[in-house]
Design a protein around this motif. Structure first.
Motif, mmCIF file in Angstrom:
data_model
loop_
_atom_site.group_PDB
_atom_site.id
_atom_site.type_symbol
_atom_site.label_atom_id
_atom_site.label_comp_id
_atom_site.label_asym_id
_atom_site.label_seq_id
_atom_site.Cartn_x
_atom_site.Cartn_y
_atom_site.Cartn_z
ATOM 1 N N ALA A 252 0.830 -1.204 0.000
ATOM 2 C CA ALA A 252 0.000 0.000 0.000
ATOM 3 C C ALA A 252 0.867 1.258 0.000
ATOM 4 C CB ALA A 252 -0.940 -0.012 1.212
ATOM 5 N N ILE A 253 1.918 1.261 0.793
ATOM 6 C CA ILE A 253 2.817 2.419 0.844
ATOM 7 C C ILE A 253 3.451 2.655 -0.519
ATOM 8 C CG2 ILE A 253 4.980 3.298 1.795
ATOM 9 C CD1 ILE A 253 4.230 1.804 4.417
ATOM 10 N N GLU A 254 3.897 1.586 -1.151
ATOM 11 C CA GLU A 254 4.525 1.704 -2.466
ATOM 12 C C GLU A 254 3.563 2.325 -3.476
ATOM 13 O OE1 GLU A 254 7.674 -0.983 -4.854
ATOM 14 O OE2 GLU A 254 5.915 -2.051 -4.108
ATOM 15 N N LYS A 255 2.301 1.918 -3.454
ATOM 16 C CA LYS A 255 1.301 2.465 -4.378
ATOM 17 C C LYS A 255 1.026 3.941 -4.080
ATOM 18 C CE LYS A 255 -1.048 -1.851 -5.499
ATOM 19 N NZ LYS A 255 -0.685 -1.888 -6.896
ATOM 20 N N ILE A 256 0.949 4.278 -2.800
ATOM 21 C CA ILE A 256 0.674 5.669 -2.417
ATOM 22 C C ILE A 256 1.835 6.576 -2.821
ATOM 23 C CG2 ILE A 256 0.433 7.182 -0.396
ATOM 24 C CD1 ILE A 256 -1.292 4.807 0.764
ATOM 25 N N ARG A 257 3.038 6.139 -2.606
ATOM 26 C CA ARG A 257 4.201 6.937 -3.016
ATOM 27 C C ARG A 257 4.254 7.059 -4.544
ATOM 28 N NH1 ARG A 257 4.790 9.754 1.435
ATOM 29 N NH2 ARG A 257 6.052 8.788 3.046
ATOM 30 N N ALA A 258 3.867 6.000 -5.265
ATOM 31 C CA ALA A 258 3.852 6.033 -6.729
ATOM 32 C C ALA A 258 2.817 7.040 -7.248
ATOM 33 C CB ALA A 258 3.565 4.640 -7.289
ATOM 34 N N MET A 259 1.795 7.340 -6.441
ATOM 35 C CA MET A 259 0.794 8.345 -6.823
ATOM 36 C C MET A 259 1.319 9.761 -6.620
ATOM 37 S SD MET A 259 -2.886 6.945 -5.490
ATOM 38 C CE MET A 259 -2.468 6.139 -3.964
ATOM 39 N N GLY A 260 2.515 9.883 -6.073
ATOM 40 C CA GLY A 260 3.091 11.202 -5.845
ATOM 41 C C GLY A 260 2.795 11.778 -4.479
ATOM 42 N N GLU A 261 2.247 10.976 -3.604
ATOM 43 C CA GLU A 261 1.926 11.438 -2.251
ATOM 44 C C GLU A 261 3.208 11.460 -1.419
ATOM 45 O OE1 GLU A 261 -0.824 12.661 -1.128
ATOM 46 O OE2 GLU A 261 -2.199 12.121 -2.732
ATOM 47 N N SER A 262 3.854 12.606 -1.392
ATOM 48 C CA SER A 262 5.124 12.709 -0.669
ATOM 49 C C SER A 262 5.015 13.575 0.593
ATOM 50 C CB SER A 262 6.209 13.271 -1.584
ATOM 51 O OG SER A 262 5.818 14.539 -2.074
ATOM 52 N N ASP A 263 3.931 14.319 0.733
ATOM 53 C CA ASP A 263 3.784 15.198 1.897
ATOM 54 C C ASP A 263 3.322 14.471 3.152
ATOM 55 O OD1 ASP A 263 4.602 17.390 0.457
ATOM 56 O OD2 ASP A 263 2.571 18.027 -0.040
ATOM 57 N N VAL A 264 2.669 13.350 2.994
ATOM 58 C CA VAL A 264 2.165 12.607 4.146
ATOM 59 C C VAL A 264 3.307 11.824 4.795
ATOM 60 C CG1 VAL A 264 1.456 10.617 2.751
ATOM 61 C CG2 VAL A 264 0.375 11.013 4.961
#
Length: 111
Positions: free
Chosen positions: A50-62
């Motif tokens: 899940a983390i890998e997918k979220i980071r791949a979406m460009g979510e870097s601020d969280v």
């Protein structure tokens, strides 16, 4: 459940996901979060997946914290984009420090 009780002591607004897929779906639906706690063993999709997918979406601020009872999980979490690894059980003072760090960062970006 234990973590959510601890978070309530810091007056945090809590959104819970039942599994890794639901966790990713929250971001796909436009959810914005300051800090996320992710266990390694989640149903349907593991925490690291899940983390890998979220980071791949460009979510870097969280800020994403990987949690596990397995101390060997640290490398796995960090390699997929977690910011911090915390072994379970999480201590209240560690949680407080993490939340304060996110609050301080948020306050500094609002100035």
């Amino acid at each position: 459940m234990v973590l959510s009780m601890m978070l309530r002591k810091f007056d945090c607004e809590i959104t819970m996901a039942k599994n890794g897929k639901e966790f990713v779906d929250l971001f796909l639906e436009g959810g914005k979060f300051d800090i996320v706690f992710c266990d390694d063993y989640m149903l349907i999709m593991s925490g690291p997946e899940a983390i890998e997918k979220i980071r791949a979406m460009g979510e870097s601020d969280v800020k994403i914290l990987g949690l596990s009872t397995n101390n060997n999980a640290q490398e796995m979490f960090m390699s997929v984009g977690a910011d911090v690894f915390v072994p379970k059980p999480m201590k209240l003072y560690v949680l407080g420090a993490m939340i304060q760090e996110v609050i301080n960062k948020k306050d500094n970006t609002m100035v």
